[in-house]
Design an enzyme around this catalytic site. Sequence first.
Site, PDB file in Angstrom:
ATOM      1  N   HIS A  18     -25.747   8.194  54.356  1.00 42.11           N
ATOM      2  CA  HIS A  18     -25.977   9.247  53.365  1.00 42.11           C
ATOM      3  C   HIS A  18     -26.885  10.298  53.987  1.00 42.11           C
ATOM      4  O   HIS A  18     -27.783   9.961  54.751  1.00 42.11           O
ATOM      5  CB  HIS A  18     -26.643   8.655  52.111  1.00 42.11           C
ATOM      6  CG  HIS A  18     -26.506   9.536  50.927  1.00 42.11           C
ATOM      7  ND1 HIS A  18     -27.361  10.594  50.693  1.00 42.11           N
ATOM      8  CD2 HIS A  18     -25.582   9.553  49.927  1.00 42.11           C
ATOM      9  CE1 HIS A  18     -26.971  11.206  49.595  1.00 42.11           C
ATOM     10  NE2 HIS A  18     -25.898  10.606  49.114  1.00 42.11           N
ATOM     11  N   HIS A  66     -17.146  12.795  51.023  1.00 41.87           N
ATOM     12  CA  HIS A  66     -17.952  12.955  49.794  1.00 41.87           C
ATOM     13  C   HIS A  66     -17.400  11.970  48.767  1.00 41.87           C
ATOM     14  O   HIS A  66     -17.353  10.776  49.031  1.00 41.87           O
ATOM     15  CB  HIS A  66     -17.854  14.437  49.376  1.00 41.87           C
ATOM     16  CG  HIS A  66     -18.786  14.866  48.285  1.00 41.87           C
ATOM     17  ND1 HIS A  66     -19.847  14.125  47.857  1.00 41.87           N
ATOM     18  CD2 HIS A  66     -18.807  16.006  47.521  1.00 41.87           C
ATOM     19  CE1 HIS A  66     -20.486  14.780  46.884  1.00 41.87           C
ATOM     20  NE2 HIS A  66     -19.860  15.920  46.657  1.00 41.87           N
ATOM     21  N   ASP A  69     -20.652   4.607  46.964  1.00 41.70           N
ATOM     22  CA  ASP A  69     -19.212   4.362  46.991  1.00 41.70           C
ATOM     23  C   ASP A  69     -18.828   2.998  47.549  1.00 41.70           C
ATOM     24  O   ASP A  69     -17.675   2.597  47.441  1.00 41.70           O
ATOM     25  CB  ASP A  69     -18.521   5.443  47.841  1.00 41.70           C
ATOM     26  CG  ASP A  69     -18.570   6.778  47.145  1.00 41.70           C
ATOM     27  OD1 ASP A  69     -18.407   6.780  45.917  1.00 41.70           O
ATOM     28  OD2 ASP A  69     -18.783   7.796  47.816  1.00 41.70           O
TER      29      ASP A  69
HETATM   30  N1  ACO Z   1     -20.142   4.750  60.026  1.00 42.53           N
HETATM   31  C1  ACO Z   1     -20.461   4.794  61.352  1.00 42.53           C
HETATM   32  N2  ACO Z   1     -21.312   5.679  61.866  1.00 42.53           N
HETATM   33  C2  ACO Z   1     -21.847   6.584  61.027  1.00 42.53           C
HETATM   34  C3  ACO Z   1     -21.537   6.600  59.667  1.00 42.53           C
HETATM   35  C4  ACO Z   1     -20.664   5.626  59.151  1.00 42.53           C
HETATM   36  N3  ACO Z   1     -20.354   5.565  57.863  1.00 42.53           N
HETATM   37  N4  ACO Z   1     -22.218   7.604  59.067  1.00 42.53           N
HETATM   38  C5  ACO Z   1     -22.914   8.210  60.031  1.00 42.53           C
HETATM   39  N5  ACO Z   1     -22.693   7.598  61.217  1.00 42.53           N
HETATM   40  C6  ACO Z   1     -23.326   7.889  62.514  1.00 42.53           C
HETATM   41  C7  ACO Z   1     -22.778   9.168  63.100  1.00 42.53           C
HETATM   42  O1  ACO Z   1     -21.694   8.923  63.950  1.00 42.53           O
HETATM   43  C8  ACO Z   1     -23.984   9.694  63.827  1.00 42.53           C
HETATM   44  O2  ACO Z   1     -24.148   8.933  65.018  1.00 42.53           O
HETATM   45  P1  ACO Z   1     -24.650   9.653  66.371  1.00 42.53           P
HETATM   46  O3  ACO Z   1     -26.034  10.104  66.079  1.00 42.53           O
HETATM   47  O4  ACO Z   1     -24.543   8.600  67.407  1.00 42.53           O
HETATM   48  O5  ACO Z   1     -23.714  10.804  66.599  1.00 42.53           O
HETATM   49  C9  ACO Z   1     -25.162   9.320  62.919  1.00 42.53           C
HETATM   50  O6  ACO Z   1     -24.711   8.148  62.221  1.00 42.53           O
HETATM   51  C10 ACO Z   1     -25.552  10.387  61.943  1.00 42.53           C
HETATM   52  O7  ACO Z   1     -24.395  10.767  61.213  1.00 42.53           O
HETATM   53  P2  ACO Z   1     -24.138  12.204  60.632  1.00 42.53           P
HETATM   54  O8  ACO Z   1     -22.683  12.408  60.475  1.00 42.53           O
HETATM   55  O9  ACO Z   1     -24.921  13.223  61.425  1.00 42.53           O
HETATM   56  O10 ACO Z   1     -24.855  12.092  59.207  1.00 42.53           O
HETATM   57  P3  ACO Z   1     -24.643  13.076  58.015  1.00 42.53           P
HETATM   58  O11 ACO Z   1     -25.896  13.065  57.225  1.00 42.53           O
HETATM   59  O12 ACO Z   1     -24.126  14.395  58.468  1.00 42.53           O
HETATM   60  O13 ACO Z   1     -23.437  12.389  57.196  1.00 42.53           O
HETATM   61  C11 ACO Z   1     -22.218  11.097  55.675  1.00 42.53           C
HETATM   62  C12 ACO Z   1     -23.584  11.711  56.014  1.00 42.53           C
HETATM   63  C13 ACO Z   1     -21.147  12.205  55.637  1.00 42.53           C
HETATM   64  C14 ACO Z   1     -22.297  10.477  54.288  1.00 42.53           C
HETATM   65  C15 ACO Z   1     -21.856  10.023  56.730  1.00 42.53           C
HETATM   66  O14 ACO Z   1     -22.817   9.016  56.729  1.00 42.53           O
HETATM   67  C16 ACO Z   1     -20.453   9.443  56.538  1.00 42.53           C
HETATM   68  O15 ACO Z   1     -19.473   9.996  57.022  1.00 42.53           O
HETATM   69  N6  ACO Z   1     -20.350   8.278  55.792  1.00 42.53           N
HETATM   70  C17 ACO Z   1     -19.031   7.703  55.512  1.00 42.53           C
HETATM   71  C18 ACO Z   1     -18.383   8.425  54.352  1.00 42.53           C
HETATM   72  C19 ACO Z   1     -19.066   8.121  53.048  1.00 42.53           C
HETATM   73  O16 ACO Z   1     -19.316   6.972  52.691  1.00 42.53           O
HETATM   74  N7  ACO Z   1     -19.337   9.201  52.261  1.00 42.53           N
HETATM   75  C20 ACO Z   1     -19.910   9.090  50.929  1.00 42.53           C
HETATM   76  C21 ACO Z   1     -21.320   9.607  50.889  1.00 42.53           C
HETATM   77  S1  ACO Z   1     -22.001   9.411  49.291  1.00 42.53           S
HETATM   78  C22 ACO Z   1     -21.283  10.641  48.406  1.00 42.53           C
HETATM   79  O17 ACO Z   1     -20.950  11.698  48.876  1.00 42.53           O
HETATM   80  C23 ACO Z   1     -21.071  10.410  47.013  1.00 42.53           C
END
Ligand code: ACO
Length: 435
Positions: free
Chosen positions: A307, A268, A363
């Site tokens: 996201h 987050h 971010d």
């Molecule tokens: N890098 C690589 N792969 C990713 C990333 C990433 N940053 N984010 C998601 N994925 C992949 C997952 O591995 C998944 O792949 P799969 O379908 O092969 O298993 C797919 O994309 C979907 O990901 P989920 O985790 O199901 O997506 P979710 O909506 O639950 O997560 C989140 C969203 C937590 C923001 C995620 O994208 C992430 O971890 N990003 C990196 C951390 C980040 O930047 N967080 C800040 C968000 S903005 C904020 O909170 C202010």
Amino acid sequence: MPSSTLTVTDNRTDRTYTFPIEDGTVRAMDFRRIKTSDDDFGLMLHDPAFMNTASCRSDITFIDGDRGILEYRGYPIEQLAEQCTFLEVAYLILFGDLPNARELDHWVYEITHHTMLHETAKKFMEGFRYDAHPMPMLVSSVAALASVYPEADNVHDATNRLLQIKRLIAKMPSIAAMSYRHSLGFPYVYPDNDLSYTENFMNMLWRMVEPKYAANPVLARALEVLFILHADHEQNCSTSTMRVVGSALTSPYLCVASAASALAGPLHGGANEEVIRMLDEIDSIADIPAYIQNVKEGRGRLMGFGHRVYKNFDPRAKLIKKIAQDVFGVTGHNPKLEIALELERIALRDDYFTSRKLYPNVDFYSGLIYQAIGFKPEMFTVLFAIPRTVGWLAQWQEMLDDEEQKIARPRQIYTGPRSRRVVPMAERELAAAAR
Ligand code: ACO
């Protein structure tokens, strides 16, 4: 005429049920009517991580994740970032409309005159180790304010609530600055009422022996815009935490501490700090393809990418890229910018990221700007928590005034064992020895 209803058939009983559809949603409680017998509890909805559950009605923030639209109280974020101050936007988010000049003057006066911390706050702060991370210092100090303002527990009194809202918005920068100075071993700086919200924050962070702090106007405005972009984002992890904790009628200081704790996580608000660590780890443009390959093979994530709601672009990320240019014009280029731009360029051409709709989020670039302004990465999430306090409080207030809301209490599907017998210790020892 198609009717706005949903009809479902329970194949276990062959019975059919019809539920109203309102605002594109059905009521989860309607499903409880679906039973196989009178003593059946009724059907529940299973939605881990609330992927498809609307937990409230809200008038505050609108997001269209596919089109990359973000509006506070109906105003596009781009216009607010261009034309307003942070406290003007805070007023909008909290009260529903932009203030007129008199209302704004009064609001700014009120916030400015609540920035001082009770002297006990210094003592809490002094208890932390010199190298403590500022985010737990912020969380603990905000929670501790619940002991300074016990009257805040009276959450149903609107006048009392407004006083606590002003205190929290005013004091978050003061606590944040104190945590920063503590980590450097510098004396704390008192607020200066002649300065704007962000200028005063910079004053409390960075004033040394000069009698009056003068903030660089470009950097102060950049911080102001960053604060506007971070002020609210509907039902994200920390805001949901605020609502859940607040639903127990907990003191707003403890609610904000809980919400800030949720924000601290790397998935987050903590992601901005992680982005800088990632860019440090990558080190040079030549290393980017190997780094991306690792991510694609499941070793780590590209921090600042992806996201839950935005599946096209994050409008805040677009605005932040613009602010970066203004800031770097003053501070000189952040060498990590080249790595970030190249990382973004490569990722946005890669099927792994495009097929999963992973784009830079708020971010991805904010940390580079914060670093250029002079913040250590440890401060980045603290910088997020200051403006987000406005959103948390607006959502908390809306929740308390919403007659549909009760204490938040999800259900579960129990999967553990049942009706076991407690065996005496000697028998457990024997069983362990036999294993
Ligand atoms: N890098 C690589 N792969 C990713 C990333 C990433 N940053 N984010 C998601 N994925 C992949 C997952 O591995 C998944 O792949 P799969 O379908 O092969 O298993 C797919 O994309 C979907 O990901 P989920 O985790 O199901 O997506 P979710 O909506 O639950 O997560 C989140 C969203 C937590 C923001 C995620 O994208 C992430 O971890 N990003 C990196 C951390 C980040 O930047 N967080 C800040 C968000 S903005 C904020 O909170 C202010």
